[in-house]
Write a protein that holds these residues in place. Structure first.
Motif, mmCIF file in Angstrom:
data_model
loop_
_atom_site.group_PDB
_atom_site.id
_atom_site.type_symbol
_atom_site.label_atom_id
_atom_site.label_comp_id
_atom_site.label_asym_id
_atom_site.label_seq_id
_atom_site.Cartn_x
_atom_site.Cartn_y
_atom_site.Cartn_z
ATOM 1 N N LEU A 180 45.348 9.976 37.374
ATOM 2 C CA LEU A 180 44.680 8.730 37.008
ATOM 3 C C LEU A 180 45.452 7.992 35.916
ATOM 4 C CD1 LEU A 180 40.894 9.730 37.072
ATOM 5 C CD2 LEU A 180 42.342 8.817 38.896
ATOM 6 N N GLY A 181 46.065 8.743 35.019
ATOM 7 C CA GLY A 181 46.867 8.120 33.983
ATOM 8 C C GLY A 181 48.053 7.365 34.563
ATOM 9 N N LEU A 182 48.744 7.986 35.516
ATOM 10 C CA LEU A 182 49.893 7.329 36.133
ATOM 11 C C LEU A 182 49.468 6.130 36.975
ATOM 12 C CD1 LEU A 182 51.990 10.448 37.177
ATOM 13 C CD2 LEU A 182 52.590 8.739 35.441
ATOM 14 N N LEU A 183 48.295 6.202 37.562
ATOM 15 C CA LEU A 183 47.820 5.092 38.383
ATOM 16 C C LEU A 183 47.421 3.882 37.533
ATOM 17 C CD1 LEU A 183 45.638 6.840 41.125
ATOM 18 C CD2 LEU A 183 47.861 5.748 41.420
ATOM 19 N N TYR A 184 46.669 4.131 36.464
ATOM 20 C CA TYR A 184 46.091 3.030 35.713
ATOM 21 C C TYR A 184 46.858 2.678 34.437
ATOM 22 C CZ TYR A 184 42.090 3.625 38.827
ATOM 23 O OH TYR A 184 41.291 3.704 39.943
ATOM 24 N N LEU A 185 47.822 3.523 34.034
ATOM 25 C CA LEU A 185 48.571 3.234 32.809
ATOM 26 C C LEU A 185 49.465 2.006 32.968
ATOM 27 C CD1 LEU A 185 49.566 3.932 29.962
ATOM 28 C CD2 LEU A 185 51.255 5.461 31.023
ATOM 29 N N PHE A 186 50.181 1.924 34.091
ATOM 30 C CA PHE A 186 51.112 0.808 34.277
ATOM 31 C C PHE A 186 50.395 -0.545 34.257
ATOM 32 C CE2 PHE A 186 53.605 4.353 35.889
ATOM 33 C CZ PHE A 186 54.872 4.081 35.396
ATOM 34 N N PRO A 187 49.287 -0.717 34.972
ATOM 35 C CA PRO A 187 48.579 -2.000 34.884
ATOM 36 C C PRO A 187 48.151 -2.341 33.466
ATOM 37 C CG PRO A 187 47.784 -0.740 36.760
ATOM 38 C CD PRO A 187 48.661 0.174 35.973
ATOM 39 N N ALA A 188 47.751 -1.319 32.692
ATOM 40 C CA ALA A 188 47.348 -1.566 31.311
ATOM 41 C C ALA A 188 48.541 -2.014 30.468
ATOM 42 C CB ALA A 188 46.719 -0.308 30.710
#
Length: 254
Positions: A180-188
């Motif tokens: 989940l970190g890799l999925l949502y970190l980049f958009p953040a």
């Protein structure tokens, strides 16, 4: 391989919570997509919104549940110690991981197809009521069909990504956090970084941003990557995770 597939299917369908997670995928995909469609309106032929991205917005939320299901498909065995029995009965570790991957892809594709189809149909009705043109979200349209099929492929790739990370990390909570970190970190990061070049680079290497480009049906020339190229980025992430997880599965003791 038939024995591997049968064993992995039996374990996955008897895993506590599998049914609830699958139902949650459908409910979240449809519910969030309809909610997103309800808050936009279109007063002209070209109102600036991409109806496919709006009507399939729920995929951005339900992908988290897909990732959790995929991680638990392998880390659950480490948590209970069943992995030792599995590898004793089926010593071919690559075959075990491959069977898990096949079962997950098939199951995710079936559930994802139901969720995406239901989202498109429900969201179309809402978008029509909000002023969008009559041909909005028609699955007979080439770009919309590509967005729908691509969304199903996207969810299947997320499942493979989660499985690979789970095989490498072994611990459920840690593996879920990593995925989940890799999925949502980049958009953040894209939202907080002001430099355009860095934003573009992060978008291009982000598994979520690049992968979801497959849903775009308008203004394609403004995207940092084409829809299929973006999906290839997610494919690279899933492949790397599976290869890394498979290698560690072979090298380490159960």
């Amino acid at each position: 391989m038939r024995e591997h597939l049968h064993a992995e299917w039996t374990k996955l369908r008897t895993l506590a919570g599998t049914g609830r997670l699958l139902l949650t995928i459908v409910v979240l995909t449809v519910g969030v997509s309809v909610a997103a469609s309800a808050v936009v309106s279109c007063a002209s032929e070209s109102c600036g919104y991409d109806p496919a991205e709006i009507g399939l917005f729920g995929v951005q939320v339900s992908q988290a549940v897909v990732a959790i299901l995929a991680v638990l498909a392998i880390t659950g065995e480490y948590g209970t110690g069943m992995i030792r029995l599995t590898l004793t009965a089926m010593p071919g570790r690559t075959g075990v991981l491959a069977a898990k991957a096949i079962i997950l892809v098939c199951l995710t594709s079936i559930v994802g197809s139901v969720a995406v189809l239901a989202s498109a149909l429900a969201a179309r009705r809402v978008l029509l009521d909000n002023g969008f043109p009559a041909d909005v979200l028609l699955l007979t349209s080439g770009p919309v069909l590509r967005a729908a099929v691509g969304s199903v492929l996207y969810l299947a790739l997320i499942a493979l990504f989660g499985l690979g990370v789970g095989a490498a990390v072994r611990d459920s909570a840690t593996a879920i956090g990593v995925v989940l970190g890799l999925l949502y970190l980049f958009p953040a990061l894209i939202l907080v970084i002001a430099d355009d070049d860095w934003q573009r680079l992060l978008w291009q290497i982000s598994p979520m941003n690049a992968g979801l480009a497959i849903q775009a049906t308008t203004h394609l020339s403004t995207l940092p990557l084409s829809p299929w190229a973006g999906l290839c980025v997610l494919t690279a992430w899933a492949t790397a995770a599976l290869l890394g997880g498979g290698l560690l599965l072979r090298l380490r003791d159960a």
